[in-house]
Design a protein around this motif. Structure first.
Motif, PDB file in Angstrom:
ATOM      1  N   ARG A 193       0.737  -1.058  -0.058  1.00 38.37           N
ATOM      2  CA  ARG A 193      -0.036   0.101   0.050  1.00 38.37           C
ATOM      3  C   ARG A 193       0.898   1.162   0.185  1.00 38.37           C
ATOM      4  O   ARG A 193       1.921   1.235   0.555  1.00 38.37           O
TER       5      ARG A 193
ATOM      6  N   GLY C  30     -12.647 -13.052   6.191  1.00 30.52           N
ATOM      7  CA  GLY C  30     -13.497 -11.839   5.577  1.00 30.52           C
ATOM      8  C   GLY C  30     -12.748 -10.615   5.411  1.00 30.52           C
ATOM      9  O   GLY C  30     -11.366 -10.820   5.118  1.00 30.52           O
ATOM     10  N   VAL C  31     -13.343  -9.434   5.292  1.00 28.30           N
ATOM     11  CA  VAL C  31     -12.742  -8.085   5.166  1.00 28.30           C
ATOM     12  C   VAL C  31     -12.838  -7.288   6.302  1.00 28.30           C
ATOM     13  O   VAL C  31     -14.004  -7.442   6.951  1.00 28.30           O
ATOM     14  N   ILE C  72     -12.961 -13.676  -0.271  1.00 28.22           N
ATOM     15  CA  ILE C  72     -13.003 -12.395  -0.135  1.00 28.22           C
ATOM     16  C   ILE C  72     -13.659 -11.606  -1.230  1.00 28.22           C
ATOM     17  O   ILE C  72     -14.343 -10.687  -1.004  1.00 28.22           O
TER      18      ILE C  72
ATOM     19  N   GLU D 277      -4.285 -10.474   9.653  1.00 28.05           N
ATOM     20  CA  GLU D 277      -4.867  -9.550   9.053  1.00 28.05           C
ATOM     21  C   GLU D 277      -4.009  -9.072   7.965  1.00 28.05           C
ATOM     22  O   GLU D 277      -2.808  -8.605   8.209  1.00 28.05           O
ATOM     23  N   ALA D 278      -4.091  -9.092   6.531  1.00 30.12           N
ATOM     24  CA  ALA D 278      -3.404  -8.493   5.541  1.00 30.12           C
ATOM     25  C   ALA D 278      -3.774  -7.086   5.103  1.00 30.12           C
ATOM     26  O   ALA D 278      -4.934  -7.037   4.516  1.00 30.12           O
ATOM     27  N   GLU D 279      -2.768  -6.195   5.165  1.00 26.92           N
ATOM     28  CA  GLU D 279      -3.260  -5.070   4.727  1.00 26.92           C
ATOM     29  C   GLU D 279      -3.052  -5.010   3.005  1.00 26.92           C
ATOM     30  O   GLU D 279      -1.986  -4.461   2.635  1.00 26.92           O
ATOM     31  N   ALA D 287      -7.769  -7.995   4.620  1.00 24.59           N
ATOM     32  CA  ALA D 287      -8.265  -9.328   4.214  1.00 24.59           C
ATOM     33  C   ALA D 287      -8.129  -9.960   5.982  1.00 24.59           C
ATOM     34  O   ALA D 287      -7.069  -9.621   6.409  1.00 24.59           O
TER      35      ALA D 287
END
Lengths: 301, 301, 301, 301
Positions: A193, C30-31, C72, D277-279, D287
């Motif tokens: 990002r 999920g998200v 996702i 938790e993937a940024e 995700a």
């Protein structure tokens, strides 16, 4: 403190006289973190946004005493009145606020209003052309002086992706050493990002569209990002990003190039800030690049 | 984008040549959010702190290509080396970093390092004189130029309490109208957390102790706050705050008065920023006041 | 790692087989942090809000491989479709999302959607009855099971003011000791921002209006807060708060009392969470109180 | 409110009686956000850390009135006393606090203490084996009941990197279609910062080392991340990550596998929470995958 503390508590200080003893001018007095719904109408279509405001006036050294609580009251009232009206743009809203403040704060020489919002635009996904609503940060401010001078800022924050050119060359070298034919297509690298920020501050007459700034910042990244990616879109996006690998330095220079090309007639004293911050996937910290300069300086380089 | 998007993906751009086309100077290139443990030794007593660093160099227009990944690598290495040594102060640590950067980034004309920490000092509660460990924000930075010039900043953030003088006068008036004898002691008002910030930037030779800044900022509020208050302390604190009611404007002016009095021999071009932000108990937003000025300007007023 | 690291890099693991070796069920996939504009229509009047979504399904142990990226994608698509439609309430929106997810994730036994927004209501200032737009936090969620069971939560976050009863008694005692007649009116104390949270989770049939929860939470504080206070309003507000001094414990108990009284016919297994967090003006930390219980438990006490 | 508001303000409510009317039990009463320096000594080597504490007791329905301000005072004092001593671990510190609270809050049936810190460990970079100090999040809590039961939690948060297996297969397919020989080595995909969380809650007797949890969580990601990467390290890291592509689901399942293997003798009712938790570099949102289960459940699957 102890007993001296309680001893002092026995008699009230003369508050007004006390305050008179510190006659310093204040650069900014006002409110921060005022959150209000607002409407900005562009091309006849209303945008419903939630704005966060910071608003200030200056205060001369002589101004003190009971007037002070009034400062905050007037600032709050002016914000309230202006968000109830529809504005043509965020910077018009900020400008309306600062002019109203100068009218009602007769002792102020200067007023400043800043507002930021989450803003949404419909984009198309890279392969399937599916519509997806994307979020951008929008920021506007106005500073007006009693003598009539005014400066306005429009800024955007675009979250996209940057892929590192250096690690891509490194992976290509290693894969080649292992006997793979890796010329003619992008090899692996770290990507992440990347938040690109682009702000332009100019005199009140200059016209800068936030939508244009968003387009320029987004095009300067390795790739845009999307909230929705259908089958095939994800791969197309990854391919695009790796075919446009960029350091944070590159992202900033791309934005500067776009600005200089896009605004040939903006005044020389227009201020430009371009910034790229990569939330590095290989580090726990961020990589950062920035340029702050006048258009005159940027046109020279 | 669609098929044009994929079409473009067929051939790799010449990355190096491409980047050469945007030969803009960059003001700041570096890292943000680097967190490291560090030791600062004051009066022979080590403080173990956790510092958050932002560190930058500038980059000339000609600098591009594979050197760019090296920028970040060198910045990271210099931070790492310096936090492993004990420093005499946060600003010495920042200064050490910028000088090492100028040595290793031979093309940079300027380097900048900022570091902030949570910092603790033992205080005594107002009535019982019980020891309590209080938290303060500490900030230091150094900017050094290739030509030898250097500026250092020391800043503090003190969380205390401010009580509003205006609402106190209002409550006194109403209570008096109801027939109560309310002269000679403080009446009710709104009070709240107030974050006072005081920063001083001067040439490398100037000596400014962070502990002194903390004392000045804390004394400028209506009252300090404490993590631990024993029986009786709470009332003593509330009394003290209400006997020193202050607007955010007052808090800033108190700090400026302290600074002008405390530093008669600091250079005229020393920059001072004093700020007070009250997390208003009667509003959902904050009240804010600030002065940014040179000591020359402050000495005149 | 070193050379072993590079050695391992020579051969690609069989990713699919590898993953098969860890056949654990996942509770939530999920998200998080999906931000979208949305419209909720209440009594025929549309509210334009900006929602932040967290959405999950569960995943059986057998599910793995290429399906995972699809998870996702489907979650994103369902959110996108539902925010483009107008909803009757936030919890209806959440419910629509979870039912669509169960349809499209045929292997999921459970789906969960949470959404939070900033929400605004017009209030009147205490003395002048001037209109002022106030901000509240709104939260809704839905959890649906494959077997048809569904639970919905509606929650609100109200920022108001709490004034401490204990320090008020302390100040009254000290002032009396000094010979002042301080009976019959409130004396000084510390007051501060207090965030009251009230959440109710019930079966899908239960009807709970967010507006009612806001009213109950706001009435449980020492006083509401206002973004705009005209001349006289500020004093009236300060008087009101000091005539209703409350600990965080009191604020929570007030909310519980309101809930028990207001909802006599909600099912016994309805879950209630009431919370009060005071941003103490005398401390650098917060005071906190909370009760989590079923309506059955609350009705007993 | 208006005139009724002021009318109500004329007479003081009977605060004590008023509060007696809401005799609800409270689940948690205490403080949040208390920040203190602390020392944890492992293997005779002291770690200087900055802890953030949330600490609570429960409160029976009968408990009210002036005792309430004492609650907070006692909690603050117990925290203060315990951070001044050296602890063997964060969970020992939390345990010491809850036992002291039960002693001094004679009416409480339950006490809870949570503490989180930034924690640092020396790592070696992948290729050069250069030392680099890496940051991890550490969390511990203890809940003790009056009847002697106690549960402790140890948790870690590890920031690393995850690379997507699905987009890698997509890019391989496309590159193959274009005639490139792309078998036998990893092709491009999106990768990103991934925060892996692993928490274990067990009875007071169970022994879980935070350092082990960090090692397990870090090994479950596509690759660790480093604050310092020297020449060659960056490419080695990128290669490693792409040779271990993982969805958030995979990261969680890897952690679960490590936990089940590592702790054969921990009790069946031990609770495990594993989260990734993937940024996402291709999305503006994250995700997320999570499993919360007892060791008994995990051992079955």
């Amino acid at each position: 403190m102890g007993s001296a503390f309680l001893a002092r508590a026995m008699k009230l200080p003369d508050v007004q006289a006390h305050r008179a003893a510190r006659p310093f001018r204040l650069t900014r007095v006002g409110v921060t973190g005022v959150v209000k719904p607002l409407r900005v109408s562009r091309h006849g279509k209303p945008n419903h946004l939630v704005g966060s405001f910071d608003v200030f006036v200056d205060l001369p050294a002589a101004q003190r005493g009971t007037h002070m609580s009034r400062n905050i009251e007037v600032v709050n009232r002016v914000i309230d009145e202006h968000v109830r009206k529809e504005s043509a743009s965020l910077e018009d809203l900020a400008s309306g606020i600062v002019h109203a403040l100068l009218e009602r704060h007769e002792y102020a020489a200067e007023a400043e209003a800043q507002v930021s919002v989450d803003y949404f635009r419909e984009r198309r996904t890279p392969l399937n052309q599916a519509p997806t609503l994307e979020r951008y940060g929008l920021f506007a401010s106005a500073i007006a002086l009693r003598d009539g001078a005014e400066r306005r800022t429009v800024g955007v924050e675009v979250t996209g992706m940057s892929a590192c050119p250096c690690a891509m060359e490194g992976s290509r070298t290693i894969l080649a050493q292992r006997g793979h034919a890796v010329e003619g297509f992008p090899t692996i690298t770290h990507n992440q990002r990347n938040v690109a920020t682009l702000m332009i501050e100019a005199g009140a007459g200059a016209s800068v569209e936030a939508d244009d700034l968003i387009d320029m910042a987004e095009a300067s990244l390795s790739a845009p990002t999307y909230e929705l990616l259908k089958r095939g879109d994800e791969t197309a996006l990854v391919m695009h990003a790796h075919e446009h690998p960029r350091f944070v330095e590159d992202v900033v220079r791309e934005m500067l190039h776009h600005v200089v090309t896009r605004y040939p007639s903006l005044p020389a004293d227009t201020l430009v800030v371009a910034r790229s911050e990569a939330e590095e996937s290989i580090h726990k910290h961020n990589a950062f690049a920035e340029r702050a300069a006048t258009l005159a300086e940027l046109r020279e380089s």
